[in-house]
Design a protein around this motif. Structure first.
Motif, PDB file in Angstrom:
ATOM      1  N   UNK A   1     -34.560  -7.421   8.868  1.00  0.00           N
ATOM      2  CA  UNK A   1     -33.757  -7.728   7.827  1.00  0.00           C
ATOM      3  C   UNK A   1     -33.908  -6.496   6.872  1.00  0.00           C
ATOM      4  N   UNK A   2     -32.941  -6.299   5.930  1.00  0.00           N
ATOM      5  CA  UNK A   2     -33.068  -5.242   4.755  1.00  0.00           C
ATOM      6  C   UNK A   2     -34.363  -5.863   4.006  1.00  0.00           C
ATOM      7  N   UNK A   3     -35.057  -5.061   3.135  1.00  0.00           N
ATOM      8  CA  UNK A   3     -36.066  -5.250   2.428  1.00  0.00           C
ATOM      9  C   UNK A   3     -35.754  -5.968   1.098  1.00  0.00           C
ATOM     10  N   UNK A   4     -34.179  -5.563   0.704  1.00  0.00           N
ATOM     11  CA  UNK A   4     -33.804  -6.149  -0.701  1.00  0.00           C
ATOM     12  C   UNK A   4     -33.524  -7.494  -0.385  1.00  0.00           C
ATOM     13  N   UNK A   5     -33.332  -8.107  -1.359  1.00  0.00           N
ATOM     14  CA  UNK A   5     -32.679  -9.756  -1.379  1.00  0.00           C
ATOM     15  C   UNK A   5     -31.238  -9.578  -1.498  1.00  0.00           C
ATOM     16  N   UNK A   6     -30.729 -10.710  -1.047  1.00  0.00           N
ATOM     17  CA  UNK A   6     -29.171 -10.735  -0.906  1.00  0.00           C
ATOM     18  C   UNK A   6     -28.679 -10.560  -2.538  1.00  0.00           C
ATOM     19  N   UNK A   7     -27.376 -10.328  -2.416  1.00  0.00           N
ATOM     20  CA  UNK A   7     -26.734 -10.107  -3.668  1.00  0.00           C
ATOM     21  C   UNK A   7     -26.675 -11.661  -4.383  1.00  0.00           C
ATOM     22  N   UNK A   8     -26.540 -12.724  -3.723  1.00  0.00           N
ATOM     23  CA  UNK A   8     -26.576 -13.876  -3.915  1.00  0.00           C
ATOM     24  C   UNK A   8     -27.865 -14.280  -4.716  1.00  0.00           C
ATOM     25  N   UNK A   9     -28.991 -13.944  -4.185  1.00  0.00           N
ATOM     26  CA  UNK A   9     -30.292 -14.220  -4.936  1.00  0.00           C
ATOM     27  C   UNK A   9     -30.450 -13.330  -5.955  1.00  0.00           C
ATOM     28  N   UNK A  10     -30.072 -12.231  -5.938  1.00  0.00           N
ATOM     29  CA  UNK A  10     -30.193 -11.138  -7.239  1.00  0.00           C
ATOM     30  C   UNK A  10     -29.527 -11.766  -8.448  1.00  0.00           C
ATOM     31  N   UNK A  11     -28.327 -12.529  -8.082  1.00  0.00           N
ATOM     32  CA  UNK A  11     -27.337 -12.904  -9.200  1.00  0.00           C
ATOM     33  C   UNK A  11     -28.307 -14.020  -9.728  1.00  0.00           C
ATOM     34  N   UNK A  12     -28.579 -14.910  -8.725  1.00  0.00           N
ATOM     35  CA  UNK A  12     -29.488 -16.182  -9.250  1.00  0.00           C
ATOM     36  C   UNK A  12     -30.539 -15.833 -10.227  1.00  0.00           C
ATOM     37  N   UNK A  13     -31.670 -14.806  -9.635  1.00  0.00           N
ATOM     38  CA  UNK A  13     -32.336 -14.594 -10.493  1.00  0.00           C
ATOM     39  C   UNK A  13     -32.318 -13.865 -11.874  1.00  0.00           C
ATOM     40  N   UNK A  14     -31.264 -13.107 -11.858  1.00  0.00           N
ATOM     41  CA  UNK A  14     -30.778 -12.463 -13.182  1.00  0.00           C
ATOM     42  C   UNK A  14     -30.434 -13.557 -14.213  1.00  0.00           C
ATOM     43  N   UNK A  15     -29.691 -14.398 -13.560  1.00  0.00           N
ATOM     44  CA  UNK A  15     -29.161 -15.472 -14.580  1.00  0.00           C
ATOM     45  C   UNK A  15     -30.387 -16.472 -14.928  1.00  0.00           C
ATOM     46  N   UNK A  16     -31.365 -16.548 -13.909  1.00  0.00           N
ATOM     47  CA  UNK A  16     -32.353 -17.557 -14.277  1.00  0.00           C
ATOM     48  C   UNK A  16     -33.195 -16.785 -15.459  1.00  0.00           C
ATOM     49  N   UNK A  17     -33.406 -15.470 -15.553  1.00  0.00           N
ATOM     50  CA  UNK A  17     -34.143 -14.694 -16.345  1.00  0.00           C
ATOM     51  C   UNK A  17     -33.307 -14.518 -17.634  1.00  0.00           C
ATOM     52  N   UNK A  18     -32.035 -14.337 -17.627  1.00  0.00           N
ATOM     53  CA  UNK A  18     -31.430 -14.290 -18.819  1.00  0.00           C
ATOM     54  C   UNK A  18     -31.591 -15.775 -19.339  1.00  0.00           C
ATOM     55  N   UNK A  19     -31.295 -16.939 -18.860  1.00  0.00           N
ATOM     56  CA  UNK A  19     -31.637 -18.051 -19.393  1.00  0.00           C
ATOM     57  C   UNK A  19     -32.490 -18.084 -20.289  1.00  0.00           C
ATOM     58  N   UNK A  20     -33.803 -17.800 -19.331  1.00  0.00           N
ATOM     59  CA  UNK A  20     -35.426 -18.034 -19.852  1.00  0.00           C
ATOM     60  C   UNK A  20     -35.505 -17.209 -21.102  1.00  0.00           C
ATOM     61  N   UNK A  21     -34.954 -16.003 -20.986  1.00  0.00           N
ATOM     62  CA  UNK A  21     -35.235 -14.986 -22.274  1.00  0.00           C
ATOM     63  C   UNK A  21     -34.359 -15.706 -23.459  1.00  0.00           C
ATOM     64  N   UNK A  22     -33.261 -16.033 -23.196  1.00  0.00           N
ATOM     65  CA  UNK A  22     -32.596 -16.512 -24.275  1.00  0.00           C
ATOM     66  C   UNK A  22     -33.100 -17.794 -24.812  1.00  0.00           C
TER      67      UNK A  22
END
Lengths: 365, 572, 291
Positions: free
Chosen positions: A120-141
């Motif tokens: 499998x490619x080392x990178x995470x799926x776009x879906x996972x990335x999206x989710x992570x970014x959202x979680x990060x943004x929410x937390x920071x906010x």
């Protein structure tokens, strides 16, 4: 050839024009042990034999441990320490046989059908990335760290300051150098008894008249063995203190034809001609490169070689460097004889001994 | 590819792996899984595939020798006393009885002469250390030469380089612990290195030694670093190294059915478990044999450390040999200005060269990726010949390392080969600069000619060894086409990208700075790929094979025509 | 030692004829040890015999040594002003006994380093040469066995001697000759030779006379008893078992590093190749075999 690839695509893309298509994994072939029960049985017995040999070696190890003496009565076989050899040999074989047995088992008897597994490619799926970014943004906010720069900056400052204890607490690792590197136990020559020069390891003072031309003596200050004579507390020349003194005061004494000596200049620019006594010269034994003791002298040339990095000093010429990495001449100790004819130091070295350091000065000989 | 699992040696069982052990084992497994959830993690990894190749096991040597170091080291701590308190030695070794020495040295002698097997374990520990660092180095070379450091494995390369650094420091601190004459001389030199540091040198020395050299703190402090700090760091980095290995899956050599998208090999359980486990015992066994049979660091002959004594052949352990070699060949450069001293003769070889070398190593994957502009993931290895410039870079670095290393043994070389130590030093001063350049050029051209050789075999077949005489009397060797699998393995590699030309970059209309950088990069890329042989296209291969077939056919018909009886001179 | 010279002198008188040469050699071999002990007490000073010995030595000297060292041992200078062979006027008997007795002299060619090689002179001839060179000036005489023979150390003091000798050895000798006496490199192609398994007399003489580039360790530098202690330590070093296994020349970390790479890593890589190698394959299919 080189023309051909110019027609291909640029930029590291996979080229469709592959010369040979992938033939795919070859068909599995069988080992003799897979198809011949007799061979399989034989391999099995071989593995067992290896494990058995290992067990025998281990038992021999225990026997050797309890029968072979060390300490005051080493058993010796063929000029070697029997215990080390027997223990190492049996332990080594015991381990090796287990290892060889296991490998043999794996090679001959375990399944050896090659399996293909998908990567499998080392990178995470776009879906996972999206989710992570959202979680990060929410937390920071929710923390409000972006909106309250004062809190953020004061926190960074406070945590950054915590580096201070880490550094400060290391302060007591050791004392400050002050001027310790500039002085040795040879003393400044004002004491009642000038410091005698004694033979290293034999600890007897040296009569100048006893030395012959060509003699090299490895020397120490008398105070290290005889502190009372110099009003020095014996505790100051014991244990580690002794090692500290030796690492600065060790001396090389050489008698050569007085005509061979080219006296240089001292720190004040005055001649060193009275620093020697009837062809006897004394130099620090500590190399000026990184501090190894040096006493590899060539009697015929008066060249002194360091065994660590081969700096070579000319002891008939102010200890100047004639070869190698050392950047400074060896410090010379001015000597003379006392009333009884024993060699003594006139004063301390006129510069720090041993390796160079930032704060030290330099003068031409 | 589907596999008929029934076709394995019968001792291996032919039924699929289902839990069928006794009930107790099942109960324990259940208990553990309900708390740890191991089932999911193990399902993925128990049958994880590892490709098989001897060069993939070099890192394993390092791993297992580190385990041996932990085991033997723990044994040694039971008796070793890391103290510089002075004692009179009163153990079994007569020639030192009654001599003043530190507790560290005395307890080392006790381990050697009064603890059964102590000398064996001490020597095993020391041999394992030498092998540990050595195996890390050849592992590093393997990874570099085959391109296994490329994306996504660059970070693992960095971790590996840090492990090499830590392993070296760990080795040096351990070498210093017995406080014998040789190691003390090494510590004294280390004191010289510290003092040579600009501005803070003497302070550093006084702080680390707890006062004036040698002080009474250095052995306990080294001991703490040696058995706690450094092993902990090494263990943590090894864990990260292995986790990344599992996550990325191992690289493999190209071949039929082995692609960038898969990994082909044997499953972790049982084959790899057995092979790795067996190799552990073999590494352990070889180290035990060496510890028992070969002498290393006979401290009783050096005697305790004494700052006034020294021995000929004072050398560090092998992995510190190359900076020591640089220390030996550096000219006497010291700057004395404004009452201060700058010791280039110590700083350059010790404080500058090794960190710089490590930095170059760490930077290699990133530099190469930047030059080639390659951003793809790579899981297929490259043969060293297929990337000549990369191979040549490592060969140049190895040459520099090797020459510096040899310079570190210049006194031994002098007496063993009857040479002058001065001449060796002069030679090395030039060789460490010229040698790598020559090595680079030779290695690069060598690779390219090997590439041509591969290409030749692909297009015209391999030399069969069958000689055929033509009717004219000329001799020719029959060339046969390569087996398909081999031919495929040779061609299963990328064509080199074509670097941008300056005109192309100009045409992009980038800002001046970017254009300049891009041109430098393109120039480096042109140098990087220059003269490389590209694999043939399908058409070229077809033509060549057709031609070869024709030749083969002709040769065959000549053979059939029977032996030539007319002699070579006819018709001339 | 003077006594040995006498007996050697007597025998050497007959060494003109070819048979005599062989005889001298045989007798020399047989009698060297025996005569010394047996005849020692019987000998008184005998100037005539000594003069004969010196004369004998001079003749040998003129044939074998004078080319480099001059007709009267005054040394020979080259045109460049360096020494072809140094003056021997004050080197003493001990220097001759060491140089010729270890085969260093006569040298095959002039140079600063005289390698140890096979001894070319008989014991008697060496004694004669030593007597002649000793007669040229001052210099240390051949030491008495009492001074260097480790056998003469009393049993109960042996260990004290070894320990003291070891410390003196480490302070004065190891710098050049290495911790195990394996030798070491000196500037410009010179070297300090290996000193393991060397006759105690020659070790003592070397310290006394400073052969070639070596410093001298005269009796005013290291007293005779301490020299004997060094010899006692070296004897122990020779006789002690190798507790730790094969030592590979006792050269320290360089040889150890080579072993770690070649034997250790080489062996382990060999095992790795075996572990990963393909096993032999059968041409049979599983099903056929089962059938």
């Amino acid at each position: 050839m080189s023309d051909a690839h110019n027609n291909d695509d640029h930029g590291g893309e996979l080229v469709p024009n592959e010369p040979i298509p992938d033939p795919g994994l070859p068909e599995h072939t069988w080992r003799p042990t897979d198809v011949d029960p007799a061979k399989e049985r034989r391999a099995e017995l071989q593995v067992v034999a290896f494990f058995g040999l290992s067990a025998v070696s281990t038992i021999l190890f225990a026997v050797a441990y309890f029968t072979l003496d060390i300490g005051d009565n080493w058993h010796v076989v063929g000029g070697f320490g029997a215990s080390t050899m027997a223990l190492g040999g049996t332990l080594g074989l015991a381990l090796l046989f287990i290892g060889i047995g296991i490998i043999h088992w794996a090679r001959k008897l375990m399944g050896d059908v090659e399996i293909s597994e998908l990567r499998h490619p080392a990178r995470s799926s776009d879906e996972d990335r999206e989710g992570t970014l959202q979680a990060l943004a929410a937390g920071l906010e929710e923390s409000g760290i972006g909106r309250r720069p004062l809190i953020r900056n004061s926190l960074i400052g406070a945590v950054g300051l915590l580096g201070v204890p880490t550094v400060v607490m290391l302060r007591d690792l050791g004392p400050l150098p002050v001027d310790k590197l500039y002085h040795t136990i040879w003393g400044d020559g004002t004491a009642e008894h000038p410091m005698r020069i004694v033979r290293d390891g034999i600890w007897t003072p040296i009569l100048a008249s006893d030395l012959e031309i060509g003699d090299l003596v490895n020397c120490q200050p008398d105070a290290l063995h005889n502190p009372e004579r110099y009003d020095i507390d014996p505790a100051e020349v014991e244990g580690i203190a002794l090692q500290v003194h030796k690492s600065k005061a060790s001396l090389i004494l050489l008698r050569m034809s007085p005509g061979d000596i080219k006296p240089g200049k001292d720190a004040k620019g005055e001649s060193r001609e009275n620093w020697t006594h009837e062809g006897i010269v004394a130099y620090s034994k500590i190399c000026t490169h990184v501090g190894c003791p040096i006493s590899l002298n060539e009697r015929t040339t008066h060249h002194l070689l360091c065994p660590c990095h081969q700096s070579t000093f000319d002891l008939s010429d102010s200890g100047k460097v004639v070869f190698g990495p050392a950047g400074r001449p060896l410090p010379q100790l001015p000597i003379t004889v006392d009333s009884e004819g024993y060699l003594v130091a006139q004063s301390d070295f006129d510069e720090p001994v041993g390796p160079s350091f930032w704060e030290r000065d330099y003068y031409e000989r | 590819m589907s596999v008929d699992v029934s076709k394995v040696a019968s001792t291996n069982g032919s039924t699929p792996a289902t839990p069928q052990g006794p009930k107790a084992a099942g109960a324990i497994a259940n208990w553990a899984d309900e708390r740890l959830g191991l089932g999911t993690a193990m399902k993925k990894n128990l049958r994880k595939v590892f490709p098989d190749h001897w060069s993939f096991m070099l890192g394993e040597i390092a791993l297992w020798s580190f385990v041996v170091l932990l085991l033997t080291g723990t044994f040694l701590t039971l008796w070793f006393d890391p103290s510089m308190t002075e004692v009179y030695y009163n153990g079994s070794y007569d020639p030192l009885r009654g001599v003043h020495m530190s507790s560290a040295m005395a307890s080392t002698l006790d381990i050697s002469f009064d603890v059964r097997g102590g000398l064996l374990v001490r020597q095993m520990h020391h041999w394992a250390a030498a092998i540990f660092v050595a195996s890390m180095m050849i592992h590093l070379m393997r990874v570099y030469f085959t391109g296994a450091f490329r994306k996504p494995r660059e970070l693992n390369w960095v971790i590996g380089c840090l492990l090499l650094l830590l392993g070296t420091i760990e080795g040096f601190t351990g070498y210093s612990l017995p406080d014998d004459l040789l190691s003390g001389t090494g510590v004294r030199a280390a004191d010289g290195f510290m003092k040579a540091s600009p501005v803070v040198g003497t302070y550093m020395s006084f702080f680390i030694f707890g006062g004036e050299f040698p002080g009474d703190s250095i052995i306990p402090r080294f001991y703490m670093a040696h058995i706690l700090l450094l092993p902990a760091l090494i263990l943590a980095l090894i864990a990260a190294h292995m986790l990344l290995l599992v996550y990325h899956k191992h690289t493999q050599w190209p071949g039929p059915g082995r692609t960038e998208e898969n990994v082909v090999g044997y499953p972790m359980l049982p084959v790899y478990m057995a092979k790795a486990g067996g190799f552990f015992f073999i590494v352990f066994g070889v180290i035990a044999l060496m510890g028992g049979l070969f002498s290393i660091n006979a401290v009783w002959k050096y005697g305790p450390y004494d700052p006034s004594k020294v021995t000929a052949g004072s050398q560090p352990d092998w992995y510190m040999g190359w900076p020591d070699g640089l220390l030996r060949i550096i000219p006497a450069w010291e700057t004395h200005i404004w009452g201060i001293t700058l010791s280039w003769n110590v700083m350059l070889p010790i404080l500058v060269a090794p960190p710089l070398f490590l930095m170059i190593l760490i930077a290699l994957p990133f530099l190469e990726a930047w030059i080639t502009g390659d951003k793809r993931e790579h899981h297929l290895l490259q043969r060293p010949r297929d990337v000549p410039t990369r191979t040549a870079i490592m060969v140049a670095l190895m040459t520099f390392y090797g020459l510096s290393w040899a310079a570190g043994g210049n006194d031994i070389i002098a007496i063993k080969m009857h040479l002058s130590i001065n001449q060796i030093t002069y030679f090395m001063r030039a060789a460490v600069f010229i040698g790598p350049v020559i090595a680079f050029i030779i290695a690069r051209r060598w690779c390219i000619s090997l590439q041509r050789h591969s290409d030749e075999k692909l297009l015209h077949g391999f030399e069969s060894g069958v000689l055929v005489r033509s009717p004219e009397g000329a001799y020719a060797e029959k060339h046969l086409p390569l087996p398909e699998s081999q031919a495929y393995a040779i061609t299963a590699r990328d064509r080199d990208p074509v670097p941008e030309t300056d005109e192309e970059i100009d045409a992009m209309g980038l800002p001046a700075r970017q254009t300049r950088i891009r041109k430098i990069r393109a120039k480096l890329a042109r140098l990087f790929f220059a003269d490389n042989v590209q694999k043939p296209t399908a058409a070229e291969l077809h033509d060549a094979q057709h031609h070869a077939e024709h030749e083969l056919h002709e040769l065959d018909s000549q053979i059939e025509a029977g032996p030539n009886r007319h002699g070579p001179t006819e018709g001339h | 030692m003077r006594l040995l010279n006498r007996s050697a002198g007597r025998l050497s008188r007959h060494r003109r004829g070819p048979i005599a040469g062989v005889l001298v050699l045989l007798c020399g071999l047989l009698l060297t040890g025996g005569l010394y002990a047996a005849l020692a007490p019987a000998q008184a000073d005998d100037d005539a015999d000594n003069a004969a010995l010196v004369q004998e030595g001079r003749e040998l000297f003129l044939v074998g040594c004078a080319f480099c060292h001059g007709q009267n041992g005054e040394g020979v200078l080259t045109q460049g002003g360096s020494q072809y062979g140094p003056a021997l006027t004050d080197v003493g008997e001990a220097a001759v006994d060491f140089q010729v007795g270890t085969g260093r002299m006569p040298m095959a060619q002039p140079g600063s380093q005289a390698p140890r090689k096979e001894v070319v002179y008989t014991e008697e001839e060496i004694a004669a040469l030593a007597a002649y060179v000793g007669s040229l000036g001052t210099g240390p005489t051949i030491p008495d066995g009492e001074l260097y023979d480790p056998e003469t150390v009393p049993e109960d003091e042996w260990n004290e001697y070894v320990v003291r000798g070891g410390q003196i050895f480490l302070a004065n000798c190891t710098a050049c000759h290495n911790f195990e006496g394996s030798g070491g490199a000196m500037p410009r192609g010179g070297y300090a030779p290996k000193i393991r398994d060397v006759d105690p007399k020659h070790i003592y003489e070397a310290m006394l006379t400073g052969p070639q580039s070596m410093d001298t360790f005269s009796d005013g530098n290291i007293p005779p008893d301490d020299k004997k202690a060094v010899i006692a330590y070296l004897t122990t070093l020779n006789e002690a078992p190798s507790y730790s296994g094969f030592t590979f020349g006792g050269l320290g970390p360089v040889s150890e590093g080579i072993i770690a790479w070649l034997v250790g890593l080489g062996g382990l890589v060999g095992f790795a190749v075996w572990i990963a190698a393909h096993t032999t394959r059968s041409s049979k299919k599983k099903d056929e075999a089962a059938a």
